[in-house]
Design a protein around this motif. Structure first.
Motif, mmCIF file in Angstrom:
data_model
loop_
_atom_site.group_PDB
_atom_site.id
_atom_site.type_symbol
_atom_site.label_atom_id
_atom_site.label_comp_id
_atom_site.label_asym_id
_atom_site.label_seq_id
_atom_site.Cartn_x
_atom_site.Cartn_y
_atom_site.Cartn_z
ATOM 1 N N VAL A 16 7.591 -16.864 -24.136
ATOM 2 C CA VAL A 16 8.315 -15.901 -24.300
ATOM 3 C C VAL A 16 8.084 -14.337 -25.646
ATOM 4 O O VAL A 16 8.572 -15.351 -26.918
ATOM 5 C CB VAL A 16 9.240 -15.629 -23.700
ATOM 6 N N GLU A 17 7.710 -14.076 -25.400
ATOM 7 C CA GLU A 17 7.641 -12.690 -26.394
ATOM 8 C C GLU A 17 8.189 -11.456 -25.671
ATOM 9 O O GLU A 17 6.992 -11.086 -25.762
ATOM 10 C CB GLU A 17 6.462 -13.016 -27.045
ATOM 11 N N ILE A 18 9.100 -10.720 -27.176
ATOM 12 C CA ILE A 18 9.619 -9.706 -26.467
ATOM 13 C C ILE A 18 10.323 -8.368 -27.714
ATOM 14 O O ILE A 18 10.711 -9.431 -28.950
ATOM 15 C CB ILE A 18 11.234 -9.232 -25.547
ATOM 16 N N ALA A 19 9.664 -7.087 -27.292
ATOM 17 C CA ALA A 19 9.626 -6.560 -28.514
ATOM 18 C C ALA A 19 10.249 -5.372 -27.600
ATOM 19 O O ALA A 19 10.159 -4.692 -26.572
ATOM 20 C CB ALA A 19 8.312 -6.189 -29.028
ATOM 21 N N GLY A 24 14.871 3.956 -27.194
ATOM 22 C CA GLY A 24 13.155 4.306 -26.390
ATOM 23 C C GLY A 24 13.419 5.874 -25.999
ATOM 24 O O GLY A 24 14.088 5.973 -25.741
ATOM 25 N N ILE A 25 11.870 5.978 -25.530
ATOM 26 C CA ILE A 25 11.924 6.601 -24.203
ATOM 27 C C ILE A 25 11.577 6.243 -22.638
ATOM 28 O O ILE A 25 11.398 6.507 -21.410
ATOM 29 C CB ILE A 25 10.939 7.640 -24.000
ATOM 30 N N GLY A 26 11.955 4.758 -22.494
ATOM 31 C CA GLY A 26 11.669 4.031 -21.509
ATOM 32 C C GLY A 26 10.178 3.502 -21.206
ATOM 33 O O GLY A 26 9.979 3.687 -20.021
ATOM 34 N N GLU A 27 9.482 3.458 -21.976
ATOM 35 C CA GLU A 27 7.804 3.029 -21.594
ATOM 36 C C GLU A 27 7.870 1.340 -21.624
ATOM 37 O O GLU A 27 8.681 0.985 -22.461
ATOM 38 C CB GLU A 27 7.245 3.423 -23.083
ATOM 39 N N THR A 28 7.305 0.957 -20.694
ATOM 40 C CA THR A 28 7.035 -0.197 -20.698
ATOM 41 C C THR A 28 5.584 -1.312 -20.701
ATOM 42 O O THR A 28 4.650 -0.342 -20.183
ATOM 43 C CB THR A 28 8.185 -1.156 -19.171
ATOM 44 N N ASP A 29 5.668 -2.253 -20.903
ATOM 45 C CA ASP A 29 4.426 -3.030 -20.917
ATOM 46 C C ASP A 29 4.663 -4.544 -20.782
ATOM 47 O O ASP A 29 4.842 -5.187 -21.598
ATOM 48 C CB ASP A 29 3.077 -3.028 -22.185
ATOM 49 N N LEU A 41 12.381 -4.926 -14.218
ATOM 50 C CA LEU A 41 12.315 -5.352 -15.213
ATOM 51 C C LEU A 41 11.923 -3.510 -16.196
ATOM 52 O O LEU A 41 12.655 -2.907 -17.240
ATOM 53 C CB LEU A 41 11.666 -6.546 -16.753
ATOM 54 N N THR A 42 11.092 -3.416 -15.461
ATOM 55 C CA THR A 42 10.707 -1.720 -15.723
ATOM 56 C C THR A 42 11.340 -0.999 -14.991
ATOM 57 O O THR A 42 11.716 -0.074 -15.929
ATOM 58 C CB THR A 42 8.792 -1.607 -14.568
ATOM 59 N N ASP A 51 12.263 1.425 -24.597
ATOM 60 C CA ASP A 51 11.228 0.960 -25.004
ATOM 61 C C ASP A 51 10.620 -0.598 -25.216
ATOM 62 O O ASP A 51 11.231 -1.537 -25.593
ATOM 63 C CB ASP A 51 9.726 1.276 -26.015
ATOM 64 N N LEU A 52 9.933 -2.296 -23.979
ATOM 65 C CA LEU A 52 10.124 -2.657 -23.286
ATOM 66 C C LEU A 52 8.574 -2.962 -23.467
ATOM 67 O O LEU A 52 7.988 -2.936 -22.162
ATOM 68 C CB LEU A 52 11.477 -3.070 -22.497
#
Length: 194
Positions: A16-19, A24-29, A41-42, A51-52
């Motif tokens: 697992v890798e999380i940044a 942020g502004i709620g941007e996700t990938d 999670l989104t 931002d996640l």
């Protein structure tokens, strides 16, 4: 103030890798391999304005348990790290979210005391590839490692709506509790420490 964190964890079962960026502004990938969990999670990140980035590879050939649990553990650790010593935070917040017939209510204290009280009632066993029993399990793991106290309830007729309302309510409450109050000097405690 830099309220960002990057946390990774590798076991025999998952990687697992999380940044994230708390401001942020709620941007996700997000890609865990479990579509419904990615969706939840989104929703959380969007409404928390975090931002996640999430990358998880897990033993999905077994089931989704390790993937979901380990992702939640790392996400909570990343939130904890980004909050730092919690100087200047609002600390307490709450939110209620309706989704059609479902409603969720969440109250948070992000002041460093880990405790979860969850009352989430599902009607079935699965939502897509995600077992409904994994939803409170994931939330408990996230809450514990983020060192927050969270009281969260969610009820309704449609399990998708129940789960999504719960994650949205938690996200909105987390945004409120983690927000910085420019008037606050030090930590938000009459003890002078958290």
């Amino acid at each position: 103030m830099n309220r960002r964190a990057t946390v990774s964890r590798t076991t025999r079962e998952t990687s697992v890798e999380i940044a994230l960026d708390l401001d942020g502004i709620g941007e996700t990938d997000i890609d865990t391999g479990v579509g419904m969990f990615d969706h939840l999670l989104t929703s959380l990140a969007h409404h928390a304005m975090i931002d996640l980035l999430v990358r998880t590879e897990g033993d999905l050939q077994v089931d989704e348990h390790h993937t979901v649990e380990d992702t939640a553990l790392v996400l909570g650790s990343a939130i904890d790290e980004a909050l730092g010593d919690r100087t200047g935070i609002t600390r307490f917040a709450s939110a209620s979210v309706p989704m059609d017939e479902a409603v969720a209510t969440c109250v948070v204290d992000v002041g460093g005391r880990p405790y979860a009280m969850l009352d989430i009632a599902f009607n079935g066993d699965r939502i897509g590839a995600l077992g409904t029993q994994m939803i409170p399990h994931a939330l408990e793991a996230l809450i514990r490692t983020s060192r927050s106290t969270v009281h969260l309830s969610a009820h309704g007729r449609n399990d998708h709506h129940i789960a999504e309302a719960a994650f949205k309510a938690y996200g909105i409450a987390l945004r409120g509790g983690a927000s910085l109050d420019p008037r606050r000097q030090g930590v938000p405690s009459t003890k002078g420490t958290l």
